[in-house]
Scaffold this active site. Structure first.
Site, mmCIF file in Angstrom:
data_model
loop_
_atom_site.group_PDB
_atom_site.id
_atom_site.type_symbol
_atom_site.label_atom_id
_atom_site.label_comp_id
_atom_site.label_asym_id
_atom_site.label_seq_id
_atom_site.Cartn_x
_atom_site.Cartn_y
_atom_site.Cartn_z
ATOM 1 N N HIS A 106 -2.240 5.348 6.298
ATOM 2 C CA HIS A 106 -0.857 5.778 6.526
ATOM 3 C C HIS A 106 -0.766 7.250 6.117
ATOM 4 O O HIS A 106 -1.470 7.681 5.198
ATOM 5 C CB HIS A 106 0.116 5.006 5.627
ATOM 6 N N CYS B 151 0.833 -1.215 0.000
ATOM 7 C CA CYS B 151 0.000 0.000 0.000
ATOM 8 C C CYS B 151 0.866 1.263 0.000
ATOM 9 O O CYS B 151 0.644 2.186 -0.792
ATOM 10 C CB CYS B 151 -0.933 -0.020 1.198
HETATM 11 P P1 NAD Z 1 -4.826 -11.173 5.990
HETATM 12 O O1 NAD Z 1 -4.166 -11.875 7.125
HETATM 13 O O2 NAD Z 1 -5.920 -10.211 6.262
HETATM 14 O O3 NAD Z 1 -5.396 -12.242 4.960
HETATM 15 C C1 NAD Z 1 -4.712 -13.388 4.573
HETATM 16 C C2 NAD Z 1 -5.724 -14.532 4.542
HETATM 17 O O4 NAD Z 1 -5.100 -15.699 4.013
HETATM 18 C C3 NAD Z 1 -6.259 -14.892 5.932
HETATM 19 O O5 NAD Z 1 -7.670 -14.979 5.856
HETATM 20 C C4 NAD Z 1 -5.621 -16.256 6.225
HETATM 21 O O6 NAD Z 1 -6.455 -17.083 7.010
HETATM 22 C C5 NAD Z 1 -5.498 -16.809 4.811
HETATM 23 N N1 NAD Z 1 -4.495 -17.878 4.666
HETATM 24 C C6 NAD Z 1 -3.433 -18.170 5.447
HETATM 25 N N2 NAD Z 1 -2.753 -19.226 4.932
HETATM 26 C C7 NAD Z 1 -3.416 -19.590 3.806
HETATM 27 C C8 NAD Z 1 -3.217 -20.605 2.836
HETATM 28 N N3 NAD Z 1 -2.197 -21.459 2.934
HETATM 29 N N4 NAD Z 1 -4.086 -20.708 1.803
HETATM 30 C C9 NAD Z 1 -5.139 -19.853 1.686
HETATM 31 N N5 NAD Z 1 -5.388 -18.879 2.592
HETATM 32 C C10 NAD Z 1 -4.519 -18.738 3.628
HETATM 33 O O7 NAD Z 1 -3.655 -10.489 5.160
HETATM 34 P P2 NAD Z 1 -3.775 -9.232 4.211
HETATM 35 O O8 NAD Z 1 -3.648 -7.997 5.041
HETATM 36 O O9 NAD Z 1 -4.917 -9.387 3.283
HETATM 37 O O10 NAD Z 1 -2.396 -9.358 3.426
HETATM 38 C C11 NAD Z 1 -2.261 -10.197 2.296
HETATM 39 C C12 NAD Z 1 -1.100 -9.692 1.471
HETATM 40 O O11 NAD Z 1 -1.400 -8.347 1.061
HETATM 41 C C13 NAD Z 1 0.230 -9.613 2.220
HETATM 42 O O12 NAD Z 1 1.276 -9.842 1.289
HETATM 43 C C14 NAD Z 1 0.278 -8.167 2.680
HETATM 44 O O13 NAD Z 1 1.587 -7.717 2.921
HETATM 45 C C15 NAD Z 1 -0.365 -7.468 1.500
HETATM 46 N N6 NAD Z 1 -0.964 -6.160 1.798
HETATM 47 C C16 NAD Z 1 -1.669 -5.938 2.925
HETATM 48 C C17 NAD Z 1 -2.207 -4.685 3.159
HETATM 49 C C18 NAD Z 1 -2.947 -4.353 4.408
HETATM 50 O O14 NAD Z 1 -2.999 -3.185 4.769
HETATM 51 N N7 NAD Z 1 -3.555 -5.281 5.088
HETATM 52 C C19 NAD Z 1 -2.039 -3.659 2.224
HETATM 53 C C20 NAD Z 1 -1.352 -3.931 1.038
HETATM 54 C C21 NAD Z 1 -0.806 -5.186 0.839
#
Ligand code: NAD
Length: 338
Positions: free
Chosen positions: A220, A140
């Site tokens: 942020h 992000c």
């Molecule tokens: P999150 O924890 O909210 O979601 C991840 C999901 O994947 C969870 O529901 C978890 O249970 C599931 N999971 C775990 N292991 C798994 C597997 N083996 N197979 C399928 N599902 C599985 O995480 P998020 O915040 O959505 O982040 C995901 C990605 O996006 C990361 O790389 C993060 O760095 C990136 N990201 C996050 C944000 C943010 O602000 N949250 C912003 C930009 C990018």
């Protein structure tokens, strides 16, 4: 129709699944969930097909009486492109399966650049991503910085940018994460990784960053100081350039935008799903040229900003679209203001 699977249905996965379902040229083939919680139930109510992450998870779903269509591997086989939105590092492990089954994949910013060997921000490098097997939609913070720095670089040339990031400590759902009453230097050392990450998309733009976490869950806030090559660049021209940049909104203090909370209040009034703000915001009042350097404040809604990027990344991998065609389709389907 591009058949898309969303692997990982958390903050980013849920939003991306809805965004994919809203595209006229894409079909959401299904989503992968690990457990049969309320998010799984809501996904079924939306008509999404759920696939369990593995056999054990499949049994848990069945035990809970929740209808699953198979396991992740089944969904991957049925899809053209996978958006991997699993937690940091899990995407890298999943890549083995995508490779084995010959499927293209979009990874997220929590993965290392080398997982996809291409870091993506639609308005910066869509054309170079066309037809690739893998891309990584950057984080992000990196997405927000790339949108603005790319526009400034094209208009004036960027010699160097210095950025201080005040980062939200946790996402709204993360009740067990802090801090509650502290500002946490994260990292304590300088620079933070954010500047280096921008350079995976804009290699010729030097960015030095430092970052800390503040006890909020929404947005942020970036403080930017940018040295421009064009000594004639004025505040007015910078405003014009940022005003013309897609997915960046100019907002003003005199309109009541005094904080990130007023920005999120504005987002709620837009009545989008989940009050998501896909655009980054730049305070017009903060744009100043002082001693030949450009200053500004920028806000990023961390849960939302990468969602349009994921949709464009799918089109880039699929091929057959120009950057402006894809961005226009995504913007109009998600109600992005400009
Ligand atoms: P999150 O924890 O909210 O979601 C991840 C999901 O994947 C969870 O529901 C978890 O249970 C599931 N999971 C775990 N292991 C798994 C597997 N083996 N197979 C399928 N599902 C599985 O995480 P998020 O915040 O959505 O982040 C995901 C990605 O996006 C990361 O790389 C993060 O760095 C990136 N990201 C996050 C944000 C943010 O602000 N949250 C912003 C930009 C990018």
């Amino acid at each position: 129709m591009i058949r898309v699977a969303v692997n990982g249905y958390g903050v980013i996965g849920r939003r991306t699944a809805d965004a994919v379902a809203a595209q006229s040229d894409m079909k959401l083939a299904g989503i992968v969930k690990t457990k049969p919680d309320y998010k799984a139930r809501l996904a079924l109510e939306k008509g999404y097909s759920i696939y369990a992450s593995d056999n054990q998870s499949f049994d848990t779903f069945r035990g809970a009486g929740m209808n699953v269509s198979g396991v992740a591997r089944d969904l991957i086989k049925e899809s053209d492109i996978i958006v991997d939105a699993c937690p940091d590092g899990v995407g890298a492990r999943n890549k083995t399966t995508y490779e084995e089954l010959g499927r293209k994949a979009v990874f997220q910013g929590g993965e290392e650049h080398r997982v996809a060997d291409f870091s993506f921000v639609a308005q910066c490098n869509f054309d170079q991503a066309i037809g690739r097997k893998y891309v990584r939609v950057v984080s992000c913070n990196t997405t927000g910085l790339c949108r603005v720095l790319h526009a400034l670089d094209r208009a004036f040339g960027v010699k160097r940018a210095r950025v201080v990031l005040a980062r939200r400590a946790a996402d709204p759902e993360e009740s067990s994460k802090g801090p509650i009453d502290a500002v946490v230097l994260d990292p304590i050392t300088v620079p933070s990784h954010h500047g280096e990450d921008v350079m995976t998309v804009l290699p010729h733009v030097e960015v030095i960053s430092m970052a800390f976490k503040v006890p909020t869950t929404h947005m942020h806030l970036h403080s930017l100081i940018v040295s421009l090559k064009d000594s004639e660049a004025s505040e007015g021209r910078v405003e014009e350039v940022i005003g013309d940049t897609t997915r960046v909104l100019l907002i003003e203090g005199k309109e009541g935008f005094k904080s990130t909370s007023s920005v999120m209040d504005y987002a709620r009034e837009l009545k989008r799903g989940r009050s998501d703000l896909f655009e980054s915001v730049v305070w017009r009042d903060s744009i100043k040229m002082l001693d030949g350097e450009l200053y500004m404040f920028m806000g990023v809604h961390q849960e939302a900003i990468v969602v349009p990027e994921n949709v464009d990344a799918i089109r880039a991998l699929a091929g057959g679209y120009t950057s402006s065609e894809s961005i226009a389709l995504t913007n109009s389907s998600l109600g992005i203001l400009k």
